[in-house]
Design a protein around this motif. Structure first.
Motif, PDB file in Angstrom:
ATOM      1  N   ASP A   1       3.300  -7.150   5.352  1.00 13.93           N
ATOM      2  CA  ASP A   1       4.254  -7.560   6.394  1.00 13.93           C
ATOM      3  C   ASP A   1       5.567  -8.032   5.781  1.00 13.93           C
ATOM      4  O   ASP A   1       6.633  -7.881   6.378  1.00 13.93           O
ATOM      5  CB  ASP A   1       3.663  -8.690   7.246  1.00 13.93           C
ATOM      6  CG  ASP A   1       2.628  -8.191   8.239  1.00 13.93           C
ATOM      7  OD1 ASP A   1       2.481  -6.965   8.390  1.00 13.93           O
ATOM      8  OD2 ASP A   1       1.949  -9.048   8.853  1.00 13.93           O
ATOM      9  N   THR A   2       5.496  -8.627   4.597  1.00  8.75           N
ATOM     10  CA  THR A   2       6.687  -9.204   3.988  1.00  8.75           C
ATOM     11  C   THR A   2       6.982  -8.665   2.591  1.00  8.75           C
ATOM     12  O   THR A   2       8.063  -8.926   2.053  1.00  8.75           O
ATOM     13  CB  THR A   2       6.558 -10.732   3.884  1.00  8.75           C
ATOM     14  OG1 THR A   2       5.343 -11.061   3.181  1.00  8.75           O
ATOM     15  CG2 THR A   2       6.507 -11.369   5.270  1.00  8.75           C
ATOM     16  N   VAL A   3       6.033  -7.928   2.011  1.00  9.63           N
ATOM     17  CA  VAL A   3       6.157  -7.485   0.623  1.00  9.63           C
ATOM     18  C   VAL A   3       6.143  -5.956   0.563  1.00  9.63           C
ATOM     19  O   VAL A   3       5.323  -5.305   1.207  1.00  9.63           O
ATOM     20  CB  VAL A   3       5.013  -8.060  -0.245  1.00  9.63           C
ATOM     21  CG1 VAL A   3       5.112  -7.554  -1.678  1.00  9.63           C
ATOM     22  CG2 VAL A   3       5.050  -9.590  -0.223  1.00  9.63           C
ATOM     23  N   ALA A   4       7.046  -5.395  -0.231  1.00 14.72           N
ATOM     24  CA  ALA A   4       7.093  -3.949  -0.461  1.00 14.72           C
ATOM     25  C   ALA A   4       6.287  -3.620  -1.722  1.00 14.72           C
ATOM     26  O   ALA A   4       6.371  -4.339  -2.721  1.00 14.72           O
ATOM     27  CB  ALA A   4       8.538  -3.492  -0.636  1.00 14.72           C
ATOM     28  N   PRO A   5       5.519  -2.521  -1.702  1.00 17.66           N
ATOM     29  CA  PRO A   5       4.691  -2.205  -2.867  1.00 17.66           C
ATOM     30  C   PRO A   5       5.499  -1.615  -4.010  1.00 17.66           C
ATOM     31  O   PRO A   5       6.507  -0.931  -3.802  1.00 17.66           O
ATOM     32  CB  PRO A   5       3.701  -1.176  -2.320  1.00 17.66           C
ATOM     33  CG  PRO A   5       4.460  -0.486  -1.226  1.00 17.66           C
ATOM     34  CD  PRO A   5       5.317  -1.554  -0.608  1.00 17.66           C
ATOM     35  N   GLY A   6       5.051  -1.865  -5.228  1.00 15.44           N
ATOM     36  CA  GLY A   6       5.592  -1.186  -6.392  1.00 15.44           C
ATOM     37  C   GLY A   6       4.895   0.150  -6.588  1.00 15.44           C
ATOM     38  O   GLY A   6       3.983   0.515  -5.844  1.00 15.44           O
ATOM     39  N   SER A   7       5.313   0.890  -7.618  1.00 12.56           N
ATOM     40  CA  SER A   7       4.736   2.220  -7.834  1.00 12.56           C
ATOM     41  C   SER A   7       4.542   2.557  -9.310  1.00 12.56           C
ATOM     42  O   SER A   7       3.934   3.585  -9.614  1.00 12.56           O
ATOM     43  CB  SER A   7       5.630   3.290  -7.199  1.00 12.56           C
ATOM     44  OG  SER A   7       6.936   3.249  -7.754  1.00 12.56           O
ATOM     45  N   GLU A   8       5.012   1.725 -10.213  1.00 10.57           N
ATOM     46  CA  GLU A   8       5.003   2.078 -11.630  1.00 10.57           C
ATOM     47  C   GLU A   8       4.021   1.235 -12.425  1.00 10.57           C
ATOM     48  O   GLU A   8       3.975   0.011 -12.282  1.00 10.57           O
ATOM     49  CB  GLU A   8       6.403   1.917 -12.229  1.00 10.57           C
ATOM     50  CG  GLU A   8       7.444   2.855 -11.637  1.00 10.57           C
ATOM     51  CD  GLU A   8       8.787   2.734 -12.326  1.00 10.57           C
ATOM     52  OE1 GLU A   8       8.880   1.963 -13.322  1.00 10.57           O
ATOM     53  OE2 GLU A   8       9.734   3.379 -11.881  1.00 10.57           O
ATOM     54  N   VAL A   9       3.244   1.908 -13.274  1.00 11.74           N
ATOM     55  CA  VAL A   9       2.392   1.220 -14.242  1.00 11.74           C
ATOM     56  C   VAL A   9       3.288   0.669 -15.349  1.00 11.74           C
ATOM     57  O   VAL A   9       4.179   1.359 -15.846  1.00 11.74           O
ATOM     58  CB  VAL A   9       1.349   2.190 -14.836  1.00 11.74           C
ATOM     59  CG1 VAL A   9       0.532   1.518 -15.934  1.00 11.74           C
ATOM     60  CG2 VAL A   9       0.447   2.740 -13.729  1.00 11.74           C
ATOM     61  N   VAL A  10       3.065  -0.592 -15.708  1.00  9.94           N
ATOM     62  CA  VAL A  10       3.915  -1.237 -16.713  1.00  9.94           C
ATOM     63  C   VAL A  10       3.044  -1.824 -17.817  1.00  9.94           C
ATOM     64  O   VAL A  10       2.086  -2.550 -17.548  1.00  9.94           O
ATOM     65  CB  VAL A  10       4.780  -2.350 -16.086  1.00  9.94           C
ATOM     66  CG1 VAL A  10       5.586  -3.071 -17.165  1.00  9.94           C
ATOM     67  CG2 VAL A  10       5.715  -1.764 -15.030  1.00  9.94           C
ATOM     68  N   THR A  11       3.391  -1.507 -19.049  1.00  9.47           N
ATOM     69  CA  THR A  11       2.791  -2.156 -20.206  1.00  9.47           C
ATOM     70  C   THR A  11       3.906  -2.707 -21.081  1.00  9.47           C
ATOM     71  O   THR A  11       5.032  -2.213 -21.057  1.00  9.47           O
ATOM     72  CB  THR A  11       1.922  -1.190 -21.032  1.00  9.47           C
ATOM     73  OG1 THR A  11       2.740  -0.134 -21.538  1.00  9.47           O
ATOM     74  CG2 THR A  11       0.787  -0.610 -20.188  1.00  9.47           C
ATOM     75  N   ILE A  12       3.565  -3.748 -21.823  1.00 17.18           N
ATOM     76  CA  ILE A  12       4.502  -4.327 -22.783  1.00 17.18           C
ATOM     77  C   ILE A  12       3.869  -4.276 -24.167  1.00 17.18           C
ATOM     78  O   ILE A  12       2.667  -4.003 -24.298  1.00 17.18           O
ATOM     79  CB  ILE A  12       4.874  -5.776 -22.417  1.00 17.18           C
ATOM     80  CG1 ILE A  12       3.629  -6.677 -22.409  1.00 17.18           C
ATOM     81  CG2 ILE A  12       5.595  -5.821 -21.079  1.00 17.18           C
ATOM     82  CD1 ILE A  12       3.924  -8.154 -22.178  1.00 17.18           C
ATOM     83  N   GLU A  13       4.672  -4.525 -25.177  1.00 21.80           N
ATOM     84  CA  GLU A  13       4.157  -4.571 -26.540  1.00 21.80           C
ATOM     85  C   GLU A  13       4.589  -5.886 -27.181  1.00 21.80           C
ATOM     86  O   GLU A  13       5.773  -6.205 -27.213  1.00 21.80           O
ATOM     87  CB  GLU A  13       4.671  -3.384 -27.357  1.00 21.80           C
ATOM     88  CG  GLU A  13       4.000  -3.251 -28.702  1.00 21.80           C
ATOM     89  CD  GLU A  13       4.375  -1.967 -29.418  1.00 21.80           C
ATOM     90  OE1 GLU A  13       5.099  -2.060 -30.434  1.00 21.80           O
ATOM     91  OE2 GLU A  13       3.970  -0.880 -28.946  1.00 21.80           O
ATOM     92  N   VAL A  14       3.618  -6.631 -27.655  1.00 22.73           N
ATOM     93  CA  VAL A  14       3.869  -7.912 -28.313  1.00 22.73           C
ATOM     94  C   VAL A  14       3.292  -7.827 -29.722  1.00 22.73           C
ATOM     95  O   VAL A  14       2.082  -7.691 -29.891  1.00 22.73           O
ATOM     96  CB  VAL A  14       3.236  -9.079 -27.540  1.00 22.73           C
ATOM     97  CG1 VAL A  14       3.534 -10.402 -28.243  1.00 22.73           C
ATOM     98  CG2 VAL A  14       3.732  -9.110 -26.102  1.00 22.73           C
ATOM     99  N   ASP A  15       4.149  -7.875 -30.716  1.00 22.19           N
ATOM    100  CA  ASP A  15       3.719  -7.788 -32.114  1.00 22.19           C
ATOM    101  C   ASP A  15       2.848  -6.555 -32.357  1.00 22.19           C
ATOM    102  O   ASP A  15       1.849  -6.605 -33.067  1.00 22.19           O
ATOM    103  CB  ASP A  15       2.964  -9.054 -32.525  1.00 22.19           C
ATOM    104  CG  ASP A  15       3.811 -10.303 -32.407  1.00 22.19           C
ATOM    105  OD1 ASP A  15       5.048 -10.181 -32.410  1.00 22.19           O
ATOM    106  OD2 ASP A  15       3.234 -11.406 -32.309  1.00 22.19           O
ATOM    107  N   GLY A  16       3.244  -5.441 -31.733  1.00 25.18           N
ATOM    108  CA  GLY A  16       2.527  -4.192 -31.927  1.00 25.18           C
ATOM    109  C   GLY A  16       1.279  -4.037 -31.084  1.00 25.18           C
ATOM    110  O   GLY A  16       0.580  -3.016 -31.194  1.00 25.18           O
ATOM    111  N   VAL A  17       0.982  -5.003 -30.223  1.00 27.52           N
ATOM    112  CA  VAL A  17      -0.211  -4.968 -29.376  1.00 27.52           C
ATOM    113  C   VAL A  17       0.202  -4.586 -27.953  1.00 27.52           C
ATOM    114  O   VAL A  17       1.027  -5.259 -27.337  1.00 27.52           O
ATOM    115  CB  VAL A  17      -0.933  -6.329 -29.378  1.00 27.52           C
ATOM    116  CG1 VAL A  17      -2.128  -6.312 -28.432  1.00 27.52           C
ATOM    117  CG2 VAL A  17      -1.374  -6.687 -30.795  1.00 27.52           C
ATOM    118  N   GLY A  18      -0.372  -3.507 -27.422  1.00 24.26           N
ATOM    119  CA  GLY A  18      -0.075  -3.060 -26.065  1.00 24.26           C
ATOM    120  C   GLY A  18      -0.830  -3.881 -25.034  1.00 24.26           C
ATOM    121  O   GLY A  18      -2.036  -4.112 -25.164  1.00 24.26           O
TER     122      GLY A  18
END
Length: 278
Positions: A119-136
């Motif tokens: 009702d108030t929030v729109a959905p996202g669509s993209e898978v997101v990963t980050i990398e911290v010190d070479g760790v996904g």
């Protein structure tokens, strides 16, 4: 890699909630953490009108989170709300810190158990990963935990850990579902899974909505304000650390080599086959 799971109860005031983040981040850094993970809705609790509190990713709330990350040397991951088309908001995770700057918009909206997030929030669509010190590391939010394909997508993108930031709705059987689902998602993708939820407002001793800095422990909108029980799950599905309903912090070390070992023994990702329709 040492990670801090910061279970807290946020209220309706974004500025007051920044104080909670700042204090927990400082404590996490002093304990040697590399990443501090805060719950969904760390900016403002559910039950709060979200449109007026939403800010863009370059707005003052996000900029202050970046300042906290810079001051502590941590990668900070926290839930906020950003403006979206049509007068709605996006339920956004901000990941920021040395070498990291990313955001994830919640894909699966909580239209269940009598609540309608869409009702108030729109959905996202993209898978997101980050990398911290070479760790996904993959990013997910609350209701996403019911959808195993997202966590397998994290693994396919190279992640060995997934973060689930939540403000889990209370109710009969809901704690059991939370514990079952988080363990299942770790096993589905053979990843470390850090599940960080809002603490139970009742266990936090907070008052009803309307008190500055307080979370709405009871409201008429069935808003999911959290049950606590954050946990770190190993890639073999075992619970390594867990909290109760009240605010607290878990500090734990993730070993990426354990993921490699588990995937060698239990190669569910390599063994996948897509069923063919008749």
């Amino acid at each position: 890699m040492r990670i801090a799971l910061c279970q807290l109860t946020t209220g309706p005031d974004p500025e007051a909630n920044l104080g909670l983040l700042r204090d927990h981040a400082r404590r996490a850094a002093e304990a040697g953490a590399r990443i501090a993970v805060f719950p969904e809705a760390a900016m403002a609790c559910f039950g709060t009108p979200l449109g007026p509190v939403a800010q863009p990713l370059d707005g003052p709330w996000a900029e202050e989170v970046r300042r906290i990350a810079k001051d502590t040397g941590l990668v900070v991951v926290a839930g906020m709300f950003t403006p979206a088309p049509g007068g709605k908001v996006a339920n956004t995770l901000l990941a920021t810190g040395p070498g990291v700057e990313a955001s994830y918009d919640k894909i699966h909206l909580y239209d269940a158990f009598g609540y309608a997030e869409s009702d108030t929030v729109a959905p996202g669509s993209e898978v997101v990963t980050i990398e911290v010190d070479g760790v996904g590391i993959g990013l997910a939010t609350c209701y996403d935990v019911r959808f195993p394909e997202l966590f397998r997508a994290h693994a396919d993108a190279g992640a060995v850990a997934s973060l689930v930031l939540a403000s889990w709705g209370a109710g009969p059987g809901k704690r059991e579902q939370w514990e079952l689902l988080t363990r299942a998602r770790a096993l589905d993708a053979t990843v470390w899974l850090a599940a960080v939820g809002q603490a139970d407002p009742a266990a936090s001793g907070t008052e009803e909505s309307g008190t500055p800095g307080a979370s709405p422990a009871s409201n008429t909108s069935n808003a999911p304000t959290g049950i606590g029980h954050s946990a770190l799950i190993g890639p073999d599905g075992t619970v390594r650390h867990a909290l109760g309903p009240e605010p607290g912090m878990v500090l734990a070390d993730l070993d990426p080599a354990e993921v490699t070992a588990v995937r060698r023994t239990l190669p569910v990702l390599a063994n996948r086959r897509l069923p063919q329709p008749r």
